[in-house]
Design a protein around this motif. Structure first.
Motif, PDB file in Angstrom:
ATOM      1  N   ASP A  48       1.267   4.152  -2.894  1.00 47.92           N
ATOM      2  CA  ASP A  48       1.023   5.429  -2.595  1.00 47.92           C
ATOM      3  C   ASP A  48       2.126   6.448  -3.386  1.00 47.92           C
ATOM      4  O   ASP A  48       1.881   7.456  -3.796  1.00 47.92           O
ATOM      5  CB  ASP A  48       0.902   5.763  -1.102  1.00 47.92           C
TER       6      ASP A  48
ATOM      7  N   THR B 239       0.968  -1.227  -0.038  1.00 40.07           N
ATOM      8  CA  THR B 239       0.025   0.017   0.180  1.00 40.07           C
ATOM      9  C   THR B 239       0.677   1.211   0.077  1.00 40.07           C
ATOM     10  O   THR B 239       0.554   2.257  -0.696  1.00 40.07           O
ATOM     11  CB  THR B 239      -1.122   0.084   1.162  1.00 40.07           C
TER      12      THR B 239
ATOM     13  N   LYS C 180       1.375   6.382  -7.004  1.00 36.97           N
ATOM     14  CA  LYS C 180       0.518   7.580  -7.507  1.00 36.97           C
ATOM     15  C   LYS C 180       1.092   8.688  -7.645  1.00 36.97           C
ATOM     16  O   LYS C 180       0.836   9.734  -8.450  1.00 36.97           O
ATOM     17  CB  LYS C 180      -0.566   7.471  -6.431  1.00 36.97           C
TER      18      LYS C 180
END
Length: 490
Positions: free
Chosen positions: A462, A458, A465
């Protein structure tokens, strides 16, 4: 002062100087020339008062002549194996500073002795001139057999359609030049076999072949001869016609200088140190070239990515980065290898280049094309970007900058080309980056408990992104407003 980068290039050049027209190379203070070959030394900057005299101590080993008048060249021709001396004598104008800073022109004697070593040459060189779309089958001499595959320096100009132990068949693709190199195995009178280097300089000229001559078959000795020894060691020299030379053009290829050739050996990487670029000078004069940013390495395999030479952001510096955009001088009959030259692939939908061996390459070096402009602008923008402001948790600044740059280049290229399956959306770029991370970190991820692994992934997603958002920002600023396809539709 020589920089460390230059020293590395000099060391690399020693490995690849194999293209001289004779097997031994000149050492300090000694001119080495092959039997039947000539070497010239220009004295155009020496202010001779009149035409100098030249003489050879032993003309049976090497003869010497003077070409031109006061400003000319001394030409040394190897006759037979051995060592001798040649002398040049004359009078030169000398400007001296006299009393009161007055300049006085005087004439002084000039004399120079040069040691000449003549060696036997086993290199067989031919020139083949063919038309576009014409085929030519070349049969080797009876005592010779091809022992290695043919290496083609410019597959965009000529293709090797077939090759056997006794002959090679070529086809002209477009106007230009290419060099075919390979080894021939010759059977000596003693019964022993010896391998000798051979090369064919192919010139593809404009126009159509005569009717009935679309496919010609010739023997080795029927070709235009540059310098080839017969059984007694004598050589016949025939130069290509000037009309044919005028028709040959290399404007689309780089470095586009007669007698200067370029080859590229891929490293297997599609970003960063993409491979080694070798520049060969087969002339008798120094040449100076500059590797331009955006130099296109054009793949002749539609499945393999093209490459561009550019100083892209990387985690570790590329050894060849310092040679981009700077003049490089290459000595006569020498070659220089730029090791680990930096660059990138623009075609995210194609296969990366395989690491190549023995000099084989699918690439032709071409001048920067129209597409290189926005791609180079994007690289410059990424270099100025404040990556620290992204506040990443996993990726370091250098790695992050490289990822942003590669992502932006892929997206801009897809905008320019609009090739099938080349649309790089933000989601596709995120998936590509995460896949690359998962592959590189697989061993560490597999050791993690499921919950901890999920948390780690995760955090990585992030970061990715944020990196993709940065790449999108660069893309919007530097991608053309309309694609090539859209422009053509207009």
């Amino acid at each position: 002062m020589k920089t460390p980068g230059i020293k590395l290039l000099m060391a690399a050049a020693c490995v690849v100087i194999v293209s001289a027209p004779f097997n031994a190379l000149a050492k300090d203070g000694v001119v080495v020339v092959g039997e039947g070959h000539s070497r010239s030394n220009s004295f155009s900057t020496t202010p001779f008062e009149s035409k100098p005299t030249v003489e050879s101590k032993d003309p049976s080993i090497a003869s010497v002549s003077w070409k031109g008048e006061e400003s000319g060249s001394m030409v040394i021709t190897g006759v037979k194996e051995g060592t001798t001396r040649v002398r040049i004598r004359g009078k030169i104008r000398v400007t001296e500073i006299g009393p009161g800073a007055k300049k006085i022109l005087t004439v002084k004697p000039y004399s120079r002795i040069i040691t000449v070593k003549v060696v036997k040459s086993d290199r067989y060189t031919k020139v083949a001139v063919i038309f576009v779309k014409q085929k030519m089958s070349i049969k080797f001499p009876n005592r010779y057999r091809k022992s290695t595959p043919v290496k083609n320096s410019n597959r965009r100009v000529v293709t090797v359609t077939s090759q056997t132990r006794t002959r090679v068949t070529i086809r002209g693709v477009r106007v230009g030049k290419s060099r075919l190199t390979f080894l021939l195995e010759v059977k000596l009178k003693s019964g022993k076999k010896k391998k000798v280097p051979a090369n064919i300089l192919v010139k593809v000229i404009d126009g159509k072949p005569p009717k009935g001559k679309e496919h010609v078959s010739i023997g080795w000795d029927d070709m235009l001869i540059l310098s080839v020894p017969d059984a007694k060691g004598k050589r016949k020299i025939v130069k290509p016609k000037k009309e044919e030379d005028k028709k040959v053009s290399m404007l689309e290829d780089w470095p586009a200088q007669d007698g200067v050739y370029c080859s590229f050996k891929a490293s297997g990487l599609n970003y960063g140190a993409i491979g080694d670029l070798t520049i060969e000078n087969s002339t008798d004069k120094p040449v100076t070239v500059t590797v331009p940013p955006g130099l296109l390495l054009d793949s002749d395999d539609p499945k393999i990515q093209d490459l561009y030479v550019a100083d892209v952001p990387t985690e570790k510096p590329c050894a060849g980065a310092g040679q981009i955009g700077k003049p490089i001088t290459i000595s006569p009959y020498a070659a220089l290898a730029i090791k680990d030259i930096p660059g990138f692939c623009p075609d995210g939908e194609k296969d990366a280049p395989a690491a190549e061996t023995e000099g084989q390459s699918v690439y032709t070096a071409c001048k920067p094309d129209d597409k290189s402009g926005p791609l180079l602008e994007a690289i410059a923008a990424v270099k100025k970007m404040d990556v620290g402001a992204l506040k990443l948790d996993v990726f370091g600044e250098k790695k992050a900058r490289a990822m942003i740059c590669q992502g932006a280049l892929w997206r801009i290229d897809s905008r320019i080309d609009e090739a099938p399956d080349n649309e790089f959306t933000s989601e596709k770029l995120k998936a590509r980056f995460f896949e690359a991370f998962s592959t590189s970190a697989k061993a560490a991820l597999d050791k993690m408990p499921p919950k901890k692994r999920e948390q780690a992934e995760t955090v990585v997603k992030d970061d990715i992104k944020k990196l993709v958002a940065a790449a999108d920002f660069v893309t919007k600023k530097h991608a053309p407003k309309v694609s090539i396809k859209e422009a053509l539709d207009v």
